[in-house]
Design a protein around this motif. Structure first.
Motif, PDB file in Angstrom:
ATOM      1  N   ASP A  89     -21.894 -28.141 -26.737  1.00  0.00           N
ATOM      2  CA  ASP A  89     -21.118 -29.920 -26.418  1.00  0.00           C
ATOM      3  C   ASP A  89     -21.795 -30.060 -25.028  1.00  0.00           C
ATOM      4  O   ASP A  89     -22.264 -29.018 -24.243  1.00  0.00           O
ATOM      5  N   HIS A  90     -21.180 -31.460 -25.264  1.00  0.00           N
ATOM      6  CA  HIS A  90     -21.685 -32.160 -24.049  1.00  0.00           C
ATOM      7  C   HIS A  90     -20.512 -32.543 -22.471  1.00  0.00           C
ATOM      8  O   HIS A  90     -18.873 -33.233 -23.834  1.00  0.00           O
ATOM      9  N   VAL A  91     -20.227 -32.378 -21.542  1.00  0.00           N
ATOM     10  CA  VAL A  91     -19.448 -33.423 -20.673  1.00  0.00           C
ATOM     11  C   VAL A  91     -19.748 -33.722 -19.681  1.00  0.00           C
ATOM     12  O   VAL A  91     -20.612 -33.692 -18.645  1.00  0.00           O
ATOM     13  N   VAL A  92     -19.044 -35.508 -19.372  1.00  0.00           N
ATOM     14  CA  VAL A  92     -19.538 -35.860 -18.654  1.00  0.00           C
ATOM     15  C   VAL A  92     -18.540 -35.522 -17.640  1.00  0.00           C
ATOM     16  O   VAL A  92     -17.657 -35.901 -17.334  1.00  0.00           O
ATOM     17  N   MET A  93     -19.542 -35.517 -15.963  1.00  0.00           N
ATOM     18  CA  MET A  93     -18.318 -35.432 -14.833  1.00  0.00           C
ATOM     19  C   MET A  93     -18.875 -36.562 -14.095  1.00  0.00           C
ATOM     20  O   MET A  93     -19.602 -36.499 -13.959  1.00  0.00           O
ATOM     21  N   ASN A 134     -22.580 -35.441 -29.009  1.00  0.00           N
ATOM     22  CA  ASN A 134     -21.671 -34.414 -28.280  1.00  0.00           C
ATOM     23  C   ASN A 134     -20.596 -34.102 -27.348  1.00  0.00           C
ATOM     24  O   ASN A 134     -20.394 -32.798 -26.755  1.00  0.00           O
ATOM     25  N   THR A 135     -20.757 -35.523 -26.908  1.00  0.00           N
ATOM     26  CA  THR A 135     -19.468 -35.100 -26.012  1.00  0.00           C
ATOM     27  C   THR A 135     -18.395 -34.558 -26.616  1.00  0.00           C
ATOM     28  O   THR A 135     -17.769 -35.584 -26.936  1.00  0.00           O
ATOM     29  N   LYS A 136     -18.229 -34.416 -25.332  1.00  0.00           N
ATOM     30  CA  LYS A 136     -16.730 -33.489 -25.767  1.00  0.00           C
ATOM     31  C   LYS A 136     -15.530 -33.988 -24.713  1.00  0.00           C
ATOM     32  O   LYS A 136     -14.221 -34.170 -24.442  1.00  0.00           O
ATOM     33  N   ALA A 137     -16.119 -34.065 -23.395  1.00  0.00           N
ATOM     34  CA  ALA A 137     -14.702 -34.252 -22.381  1.00  0.00           C
ATOM     35  C   ALA A 137     -15.156 -34.424 -21.458  1.00  0.00           C
ATOM     36  O   ALA A 137     -16.077 -35.237 -20.690  1.00  0.00           O
ATOM     37  N   LEU A 138     -13.972 -35.588 -20.713  1.00  0.00           N
ATOM     38  CA  LEU A 138     -14.785 -36.265 -19.054  1.00  0.00           C
ATOM     39  C   LEU A 138     -13.813 -35.165 -18.006  1.00  0.00           C
ATOM     40  O   LEU A 138     -12.615 -35.056 -18.017  1.00  0.00           O
ATOM     41  N   TYR A 139     -14.192 -34.686 -17.354  1.00  0.00           N
ATOM     42  CA  TYR A 139     -14.274 -34.047 -16.565  1.00  0.00           C
ATOM     43  C   TYR A 139     -14.528 -34.849 -14.782  1.00  0.00           C
ATOM     44  O   TYR A 139     -14.942 -34.974 -14.662  1.00  0.00           O
ATOM     45  N   ILE A 140     -13.271 -35.536 -13.838  1.00  0.00           N
ATOM     46  CA  ILE A 140     -12.896 -36.227 -12.889  1.00  0.00           C
ATOM     47  C   ILE A 140     -12.424 -35.118 -11.601  1.00  0.00           C
ATOM     48  O   ILE A 140     -11.468 -34.452 -12.065  1.00  0.00           O
ATOM     49  N   GLU A 141     -12.740 -35.574 -10.459  1.00  0.00           N
ATOM     50  CA  GLU A 141     -12.336 -35.094  -9.327  1.00  0.00           C
ATOM     51  C   GLU A 141     -11.662 -36.326  -8.462  1.00  0.00           C
ATOM     52  O   GLU A 141     -12.720 -37.455  -8.763  1.00  0.00           O
ATOM     53  N   THR A 142     -10.745 -36.546  -7.995  1.00  0.00           N
ATOM     54  CA  THR A 142     -10.383 -38.223  -7.330  1.00  0.00           C
ATOM     55  C   THR A 142      -9.025 -37.373  -6.608  1.00  0.00           C
ATOM     56  O   THR A 142      -7.956 -36.611  -7.510  1.00  0.00           O
ATOM     57  N   PRO A 143      -8.817 -37.490  -5.366  1.00  0.00           N
ATOM     58  CA  PRO A 143     -10.139 -37.588  -4.415  1.00  0.00           C
ATOM     59  C   PRO A 143     -11.432 -37.456  -4.119  1.00  0.00           C
ATOM     60  O   PRO A 143     -10.563 -35.881  -4.796  1.00  0.00           O
ATOM     61  N   THR A 144     -12.411 -37.159  -4.403  1.00  0.00           N
ATOM     62  CA  THR A 144     -13.232 -36.042  -3.374  1.00  0.00           C
ATOM     63  C   THR A 144     -13.563 -35.950  -2.478  1.00  0.00           C
ATOM     64  O   THR A 144     -12.976 -36.676  -1.446  1.00  0.00           O
ATOM     65  N   GLU A 158      -8.451 -45.078 -21.409  1.00  0.00           N
ATOM     66  CA  GLU A 158      -8.878 -45.164 -22.752  1.00  0.00           C
ATOM     67  C   GLU A 158     -10.105 -45.088 -23.090  1.00  0.00           C
ATOM     68  O   GLU A 158      -9.946 -45.650 -24.134  1.00  0.00           O
ATOM     69  N   ILE A 159     -11.444 -45.030 -22.177  1.00  0.00           N
ATOM     70  CA  ILE A 159     -12.551 -44.591 -22.630  1.00  0.00           C
ATOM     71  C   ILE A 159     -12.817 -43.126 -23.384  1.00  0.00           C
ATOM     72  O   ILE A 159     -13.147 -43.424 -24.197  1.00  0.00           O
ATOM     73  N   ALA A 160     -11.733 -42.490 -22.619  1.00  0.00           N
ATOM     74  CA  ALA A 160     -11.674 -40.969 -24.070  1.00  0.00           C
ATOM     75  C   ALA A 160     -11.208 -41.676 -25.115  1.00  0.00           C
ATOM     76  O   ALA A 160     -11.597 -40.771 -26.432  1.00  0.00           O
ATOM     77  N   LYS A 161      -9.826 -42.124 -25.250  1.00  0.00           N
ATOM     78  CA  LYS A 161      -9.430 -42.081 -26.534  1.00  0.00           C
ATOM     79  C   LYS A 161     -10.209 -43.012 -27.270  1.00  0.00           C
ATOM     80  O   LYS A 161     -10.592 -42.784 -28.486  1.00  0.00           O
ATOM     81  N   ARG A 162     -10.997 -44.477 -26.823  1.00  0.00           N
ATOM     82  CA  ARG A 162     -11.803 -44.549 -27.927  1.00  0.00           C
ATOM     83  C   ARG A 162     -13.183 -43.515 -28.679  1.00  0.00           C
ATOM     84  O   ARG A 162     -13.433 -43.979 -29.882  1.00  0.00           O
ATOM     85  N   HIS A 163     -13.113 -42.529 -28.310  1.00  0.00           N
ATOM     86  CA  HIS A 163     -14.288 -41.716 -28.060  1.00  0.00           C
ATOM     87  C   HIS A 163     -13.469 -39.830 -28.675  1.00  0.00           C
ATOM     88  O   HIS A 163     -14.656 -39.205 -29.003  1.00  0.00           O
ATOM     89  N   ASN A 164     -12.389 -39.826 -28.848  1.00  0.00           N
ATOM     90  CA  ASN A 164     -11.966 -38.717 -28.792  1.00  0.00           C
ATOM     91  C   ASN A 164     -12.126 -37.522 -28.049  1.00  0.00           C
ATOM     92  O   ASN A 164     -13.072 -36.772 -28.676  1.00  0.00           O
ATOM     93  N   LEU A 165     -12.369 -37.834 -26.738  1.00  0.00           N
ATOM     94  CA  LEU A 165     -12.665 -36.714 -25.647  1.00  0.00           C
ATOM     95  C   LEU A 165     -11.334 -36.452 -25.316  1.00  0.00           C
ATOM     96  O   LEU A 165     -10.513 -36.880 -24.952  1.00  0.00           O
ATOM     97  N   TYR A 166     -11.114 -35.601 -24.573  1.00  0.00           N
ATOM     98  CA  TYR A 166     -10.504 -34.664 -24.020  1.00  0.00           C
ATOM     99  C   TYR A 166     -10.714 -35.451 -22.186  1.00  0.00           C
ATOM    100  O   TYR A 166     -11.526 -35.836 -21.693  1.00  0.00           O
ATOM    101  N   VAL A 167      -9.401 -35.936 -21.313  1.00  0.00           N
ATOM    102  CA  VAL A 167      -9.380 -35.867 -20.227  1.00  0.00           C
ATOM    103  C   VAL A 167      -8.902 -34.609 -18.911  1.00  0.00           C
ATOM    104  O   VAL A 167      -7.991 -34.320 -19.086  1.00  0.00           O
ATOM    105  N   ILE A 168     -10.030 -34.558 -18.584  1.00  0.00           N
ATOM    106  CA  ILE A 168      -9.497 -33.218 -17.403  1.00  0.00           C
ATOM    107  C   ILE A 168      -9.789 -33.982 -15.540  1.00  0.00           C
ATOM    108  O   ILE A 168     -10.034 -34.115 -15.432  1.00  0.00           O
ATOM    109  N   VAL A 169      -8.838 -33.211 -15.467  1.00  0.00           N
ATOM    110  CA  VAL A 169      -8.024 -33.599 -13.755  1.00  0.00           C
ATOM    111  C   VAL A 169      -8.145 -33.083 -12.835  1.00  0.00           C
ATOM    112  O   VAL A 169      -7.367 -31.752 -13.121  1.00  0.00           O
ATOM    113  N   ASP A 170      -9.326 -32.597 -11.920  1.00  0.00           N
ATOM    114  CA  ASP A 170      -9.490 -31.604 -11.146  1.00  0.00           C
ATOM    115  C   ASP A 170      -8.570 -31.998  -9.503  1.00  0.00           C
ATOM    116  O   ASP A 170      -8.886 -33.139  -9.170  1.00  0.00           O
ATOM    117  N   ASN A 171      -6.919 -32.282 -10.114  1.00  0.00           N
ATOM    118  CA  ASN A 171      -6.320 -32.495  -8.952  1.00  0.00           C
ATOM    119  C   ASN A 171      -5.806 -32.107  -7.863  1.00  0.00           C
ATOM    120  O   ASN A 171      -4.445 -31.919  -7.031  1.00  0.00           O
TER     121      ASN A 171
END
Ligand SMILES: *Cc1c(COP(=O)(O)O)cnc(C)c1O
Length: 377
Positions: A89-93, A134-144, A158-171
């Motif tokens: 699997d692949h994660v965009v971070m 093979n991307t499965k999720a967007l993993y974001i940190e905000t603020p960094t 919005e992007i994740a919905k179009r590509h059927n991905l999870y959105v993970i947020v480091d809060n």
């Protein structure tokens, strides 16, 4: 319920049986069964513990999710979330994620063939371009950290919905007091609760909240299988920390605003990175998706020598890694948290040798300003 009331009254409060106002610390590993396999909700403390459960319920309600999980550190929380994925699997971070997250992806999970790309997620177009079959999720940190870059959570959703991905947020930086990513459409929110949630530099811990029953089942299975759970004493410390989270976040933000105003007038300070400044890259998005700008600020004093002078001379700022505590902490990212990044890459990112990062505590801001003034003179 409003935010500060929620910090006190959400979750499981006190003890039904005795009327104790504070949740008891169930310092226990196993539970007596009424018959073989007939337990009263708890059988073994890796699987579940009443004090940990109280904390997990509390963080679930604060993040408006379906279920919460407490871990022995932020890194175990992140690792457990990554175990939702399969080899291949692949994660965009976010490219400037916490250093430990970077290390986990590039030196540990890469060995299990969990693929990743680090992208400037403050630019949604770049995120869209980085998505692979093979991307499965967007993993974001905000603020960094340390430049307080902002990613637009709704745009990611919005992007994740179009590509059927999870959105993970480091809060971790915003905390649920300021920002609730699940309300914006995120699937998983996680924290290093070592920072603001604990708030007193006395416990290492991680929290995860998910937004669906399916993710709740999967993550509980992982938590129970892998272990890495938070102990009852530390769970209790987090519950106590959360009671003052609202007060602490308000106080640190006010102090940070005072400090930023002082820094803006200081002739030796060039760049100031704070999302509350209108000139900050992510100010408008931050204003939309969070109710506060937080208590982290970074600023450039021009050189490594000058930065060293400031660190040596301050009295009320403790030279230390970590953040989010009642006491003010100061660091030089280039020599500490970000030392493993090559110098030219650091400069490219804006993490210069003269960049100082402050986690503003809840002392009196007059004292903090006086202290920085004399340290910089
Ligand atoms: C500290 C931190 C982590 C790691 O958490 P630990 O509790 O130190 O394991 C993850 N993300 C962010 C943003 C952090 O600041």
């Amino acid at each position: 319920m409003k935010a500060k009331t929620k910090m006190i009254h959400a979750g499981i409060t006190g003890d039904e049986r005795t009327g104790a106002v504070s949740v008891p610390i169930y310092q226990v590993s196993t539970y007596k069964q009424d018959g073989a396999g007939k337990h009263r909700g708890y059988e073994y403390s890796r699987t579940g513990n009443p004090t940990r459960h109280a904390l997990e319920t509390l963080i679930t309600e604060l993040e408006n999710g379906k279920a919460g999980f407490a871990f022995g550190s932020g890194m175990t929380a992140i690792t457990s979330v990554m175990m939702l994925f399969d080899s291949g699997d692949h994660v965009v971070m976010t490219d400037d994620v916490y250093g430990g997250t970077y290390r986990l992806m590039t030196s540990v999970l890469n060995r299990f063939n969990l693929d990743h790309d680090f992208i400037d997620t403050s630019d949604p177009e770049k995120v869209e371009q980085a998505i692979k079959p093979n991307t499965k999720a967007l993993y974001i940190e905000t603020p960094t950290n340390p430049l307080l870059k902002i990613t637009d959570i709704k745009k990611m959703v919005e992007i994740a919905k179009r590509h059927n991905l999870y959105v993970i947020v480091d809060n971790t930086f915003a905390t649920p007091y300021w920002q609730q990513p699940i309300d914006l459409g995120a699937d998983i929110v996680l924290h290093s609760a070592t920072k603001y949630i604990g708030g007193h530099s006395d416990v290492v811990s991680g929290l995860v909240v998910v937004n669906s029953d399916e993710l709740a089942n999967d993550l509980h299975f992982i938590q129970n299988s892998v272990g890495g759970v938070l102990g009852p004493q530390d769970s209790w410390l987090l519950i106590r920390g959360i009671k003052t989270l609202g007060l602490r976040m308000e106080a640190t933000e006010q102090n940070t605003k005072d400090l930023v105003a002082f820094l803006q007038d200081h002739p030796q300070v060039s760049n100031i990175y704070y999302p509350g400044l209108e000139t900050h890259q992510g100010h408008h998005v931050a204003k939309q998706q969070a109710t506060g700008f937080g208590g982290m600020v970074s600023f450039d004093v021009g050189s490594a020598d000058k930065a060293e002078q400031v660190l040596q001379r301050v009295n009320y700022f403790t030279l230390a890694e970590s953040l989010g505590a009642v006491e003010s902490l100061i660091s030089v990212p280039a020599k500490m948290t970000h030392a493993s990044i090559p110098k030219d890459r650091r400069e490219e990112l804006g993490i210069t040798d003269g960049l100082i990062r402050v986690s503003v505590g809840i002392e009196d801001s007059e004292d903090l300003i006086e202290d920085l003034k004399q340290a910089m003179a």
